[in-house]
Design an enzyme around this catalytic site. Structure first.
Site, PDB file in Angstrom:
ATOM      1  N   HIS A  11       9.081   3.564  36.291  1.00  0.00           N
ATOM      2  CA  HIS A  11       9.813   4.593  35.557  1.00  0.00           C
ATOM      3  C   HIS A  11       9.333   4.696  34.109  1.00  0.00           C
ATOM      4  O   HIS A  11       8.711   3.774  33.564  1.00  0.00           O
ATOM      5  CB  HIS A  11      11.308   4.257  35.567  1.00  0.00           C
ATOM      6  CG  HIS A  11      11.613   2.923  34.947  1.00  0.00           C
ATOM      7  ND1 HIS A  11      11.681   2.724  33.581  1.00  0.00           N
ATOM      8  CD2 HIS A  11      11.833   1.701  35.499  1.00  0.00           C
ATOM      9  CE1 HIS A  11      11.935   1.465  33.316  1.00  0.00           C
ATOM     10  NE2 HIS A  11      12.029   0.806  34.470  1.00  0.00           N
ATOM     11  N   GLU A  89      15.117  -3.038  40.190  1.00  0.00           N
ATOM     12  CA  GLU A  89      14.420  -4.027  39.368  1.00  0.00           C
ATOM     13  C   GLU A  89      14.887  -5.440  39.718  1.00  0.00           C
ATOM     14  O   GLU A  89      15.949  -5.632  40.335  1.00  0.00           O
ATOM     15  CB  GLU A  89      14.684  -3.720  37.888  1.00  0.00           C
ATOM     16  CG  GLU A  89      14.114  -4.689  36.876  1.00  0.00           C
ATOM     17  CD  GLU A  89      12.603  -4.828  36.941  1.00  0.00           C
ATOM     18  OE1 GLU A  89      12.095  -5.355  37.955  1.00  0.00           O
ATOM     19  OE2 GLU A  89      11.935  -4.442  35.963  1.00  0.00           O
TER      20      GLU A  89
END
Length: 234
Positions: A11, A89
């Protein structure tokens, strides 16, 4: 020779990335810097003629919004998108929300480096009373696998979390020669790279994934790895 291309992208930079804070599963927005990064990445993918059949991302908005921008830029907002917690994550446990400077000051540089770059070392677990505790988050309430949700993770346990999703969902589409983009996070992408290239512990901990730059993996039609490269330099 015909090839299959898999596009991986971390991202764009988030507000906490810009502040050098441990983010993990905390749901933090993209910063203005990050928004610009992913818009540029989308324009570059378009200029190189990339298109996709299917997209994957996590349940965290910094990755979701990055994917939205990419698909808008290449005029493919309509393709199917699958979101999974398994692509989140790495969970940084009780470190989440703290800056790396704060952790180094409290625990020392060696301990900070072990938690950040060690392969099988997890930070202290997050407490249920912590502001960033996620097990009561609505996006995870319906998971039959709620008991699998982490309180803290090492890189190794992040890989273990992602492996079944890769084997059962993503890899079969690649074998079917679908054109796939995965927009996820630094450590979830490192996990995928370890799986793809069968890297050892020492090799994978040296891998660094920059924000907002597409990473291309090429395979032949027998799924034999050929090469990898970033789409552009920053």
């Amino acid at each position: 020779m015909s090839i299959i291309k898999l596009v991986l992208m971390r991202h764009g930079s988030s507000i906490w990335n810009d502040q050098d804070r441990f983010t993990g599963w905390t749901d933090i927005d993209l910063s203005e810097k990050g928004k610009n990064e992913v818009k540029y990445a989308g324009k570059m993918l378009k200029s190189f003629g990339y298109s996709f059949n299917f997209a994957y991302t996590s349940l965290l908005k910094r990755a979701i919004h990055s994917l939205w921008v990419i698909l808008k830029e290449i005029n493919q907002s309509w393709i199917p998108v699958e979101k999974s917690w398994r692509l989140n994550e790495r969970h940084y446990g009780a470190l989440q929300g703290f800056s790396k400077y704060e952790i180094e000051k409290k625990y020392g540089k060696n301990q900070l480096n072990e938690w950040r770059r060690g392969f099988s070392i997890s930070p202290p677990k997050i407490n249920e009373k912590d502001n960033y505790f996620i097990l009561n988050d609505k996006r995870y309430l319906n998971l039959k696998t709620k008991k699998l949700l982490p309180f803290s993770e090492s890189l190794k346990s992040t890989i273990d979390r992602i492996m079944p999703y890769w084997d059962g969902n993503i890899f079969p589409r690649l074998q079917n020669k679908e054109k796939i983009i995965i927009v996820a996070h630094g450590n979830s992408i490192r996990a995928i790279i370890k799986i793809l290239c069968n890297l050892n512990e020492k090799e994978i901990i040296k891998i660094n994934i920059p924000t907002g730059i597409p990473l291309i993996y090429e395979f032949d039609y027998n799924m034999v790895f050929k090469k990898k490269y970033f789409l552009f330099d920053r």
